[in-house]
Design an enzyme around this catalytic site. Structure first.
Site, short mmCIF file in Angstrom:
data_model
loop_
_atom_site.label_atom_id
_atom_site.label_comp_id
_atom_site.label_asym_id
_atom_site.label_seq_id
_atom_site.Cartn_x
_atom_site.Cartn_y
_atom_site.Cartn_z
N LYS A 7 -2.08 3.09 -6.18
CA LYS A 7 -0.88 2.87 -5.57
C LYS A 7 -0.04 2.32 -6.72
CE LYS A 7 -1.75 1.76 -0.89
NZ LYS A 7 -1.24 2.75 -0.18
N PHE A 17 -9.39 -1.28 5.32
CA PHE A 17 -8.95 0.12 4.91
C PHE A 17 -9.27 0.32 3.56
CE2 PHE A 17 -6.70 3.64 3.76
CZ PHE A 17 -6.52 4.56 4.93
N ASP A 54 -11.33 -4.06 -3.29
CA ASP A 54 -10.67 -2.91 -3.21
C ASP A 54 -9.28 -3.75 -3.32
OD1 ASP A 54 -8.56 -1.42 -2.16
OD2 ASP A 54 -9.86 -0.46 -0.67
#
Length: 408
Positions: free
Chosen positions: A257, A143, A228
């Site tokens: 995040k 993702f 990532d």
């Protein structure tokens, strides 16, 4: 606990009346958070193992963040990138000092950081090699965000289908399958993008040598390796970034995040040679490098990047795994408990396959907030400094929820 200002004027039903229906949030509405606890409109308390999906690395309203935000809010809010600002330069300098990177680009989210990374990789390949070198390889169930480019690179077709023609030159291989990658990668590959531990795909760790072998294949074919670390980064797995645990350096790394602890910010980190290809005018962001976001992020970085906090993350991993395994054994609900640091996944046993959401909803009833990662995995991404008592209490509540689902 809930303060009454405005809470009587909106309800969960109001959400259905005014919001686009792409989300289906919980029935309760949180209004206040402190540490690892949250209160809803009715004053009911919850223990937060969801952490805003791995965002609230210091919990809710941590004094270090509140103080940084208050101080910066009285100095400077926004300029645009026609000018630079001190918090952005300070934060970039700290990120360069503490990582492999030489250069930093700021955005507002993980998806934007990934978009920048993918555009940079293509640009680098075009200018350093040729226009045939444009293949991007990523991993099934990965993702990388919801922009059209990043969602296509992500390995979950359900998220990218139904929007017309997709960006081309993107291919996927199974995670942990080095032979499949070896077969696909070639001198036409410009980049391989991977999570050093898959988050949304089910909290799937890489095999021991997998990450090193991916790096070797990239070197062999002069392709960039993009990590990532949106979910794994910023202390989440017990080191500032997860790549440190594999003794492998990427060419580009994306982070978001936990980077802002709850304030929206993302960043792309890169080596000097690669970063040089984003010349003035090639990419940009109105809010990227916003002074408020950077001031908060700098405060979070200084707090998280200490031996005490990072070692504490490893302790929390033990507490969570031991107690989740015990619950799993008592009720026969978990096949495997896995993950690193404060990114833990509990995969449901075959008897409960596909029912992760039932456990999540039952948890809310019993005052504990957890996440899912697909239909079969409960995901835990609490604060990196969640107290041991909150872990115990939260898992006792989760056990009641588990017992309820099992009884049904």
């Amino acid at each position: 606990m809930a303060d009454n200002q405005n809470t009587q004027t909106v309800t969960r039903e109001t959400f259905n009346d005014v919001m686009v229906p792409n989300y289906n949030p919980a029935q309760m509405i949180p209004v206040k958070g402190e540490g690892s606890r949250v209160w809803d409109q009715q004053g009911k308390e919850y223990i937060d193992f969801a952490g805003g999906i791995a965002v609230n690395c210091l919990g809710h309203c941590h004094p270090v963040m509140v103080s940084a935000l208050k101080q910066q809010s009285e100095k400077l809010w926004h300029l645009s990138n026609v000018f630079t600002n001190e918090p952005a330069i300070r934060l970039a300098k700290r990120l360069v000092e503490t990582t492999f990177a030489d250069r930093v680009y700021f955005a507002n989210s993980g998806a934007e950081a990934n978009e920048a990374a993918l555009k940079l990789a293509r640009r680098w390949a075009l200018e350093e090699h040729n226009e045939d070198k444009q293949q991007i390889i990523a991993f099934s169930k990965g993702f990388h965000g919801r922009t059209f480019f990043t969602v296509t690179v992500g390995g979950q077709p359900a998220y990218s289908e139904g929007f017309g023609p997709k960006p081309g030159g993107i291919e996927h291989v199974p995670y942990n399958d080095i032979d499949a990658l070896r077969e696909l990668i070639s001198d036409k590959t410009c980049a391989v993008m991977m999570e050093p531990l898959q988050g949304e795909g089910g909290v799937v760790p890489p095999d021991a040598d997998f990450v090193k072998q991916v790096r070797e294949l990239c070197d062999q074919h002069q392709a960039l390796l993009i990590f990532d670390e949106v979910q794994t980064g910023f202390g989440r797995t017990g080191t500032l970034y997860a790549y440190e645990q594999f003794d492998v350096m990427p060419d580009i790394l994306t982070t978001a995040k936990s980077l802002g602890g709850g304030f929206p910010i993302g960043a792309m980190l890169a080596t000097e040679a690669v970063a040089a290809h984003l010349k003035p005018g090639t990419h940009g962001s109105t809010y990227g490098g916003n002074p408020l976001a950077c001031a908060v992020s700098e405060a979070v970085l200084n707090f998280v990047n200490t031996k005490e906090v990072l070692d504490g993350v490893k302790s929390r991993e033990q507490w969570l795994k031991e107690q989740l395994n015990a619950i799993g054994e008592r009720y026969g609900v978990f096949k495997e408990v896995r993950g690193k640091g404060c990114l833990i996944g509990a995969e449901l046993s075959d008897s409960y396959a596909g029912r992760a959401k039932d456990f999540m909803l039952a948890g809310q009833e019993h005052g504990v907030m957890v996440l899912i990662a697909g239909a079969n995995v409960l995901r835990f991404t609490p604060s990196l400094i969640i107290p041991e008592d909150d872990v115990k209490e939260g898992l006792q509540r989760l056990e009641k929820a588990v017992a309820q689902v099992v009884a049904q």
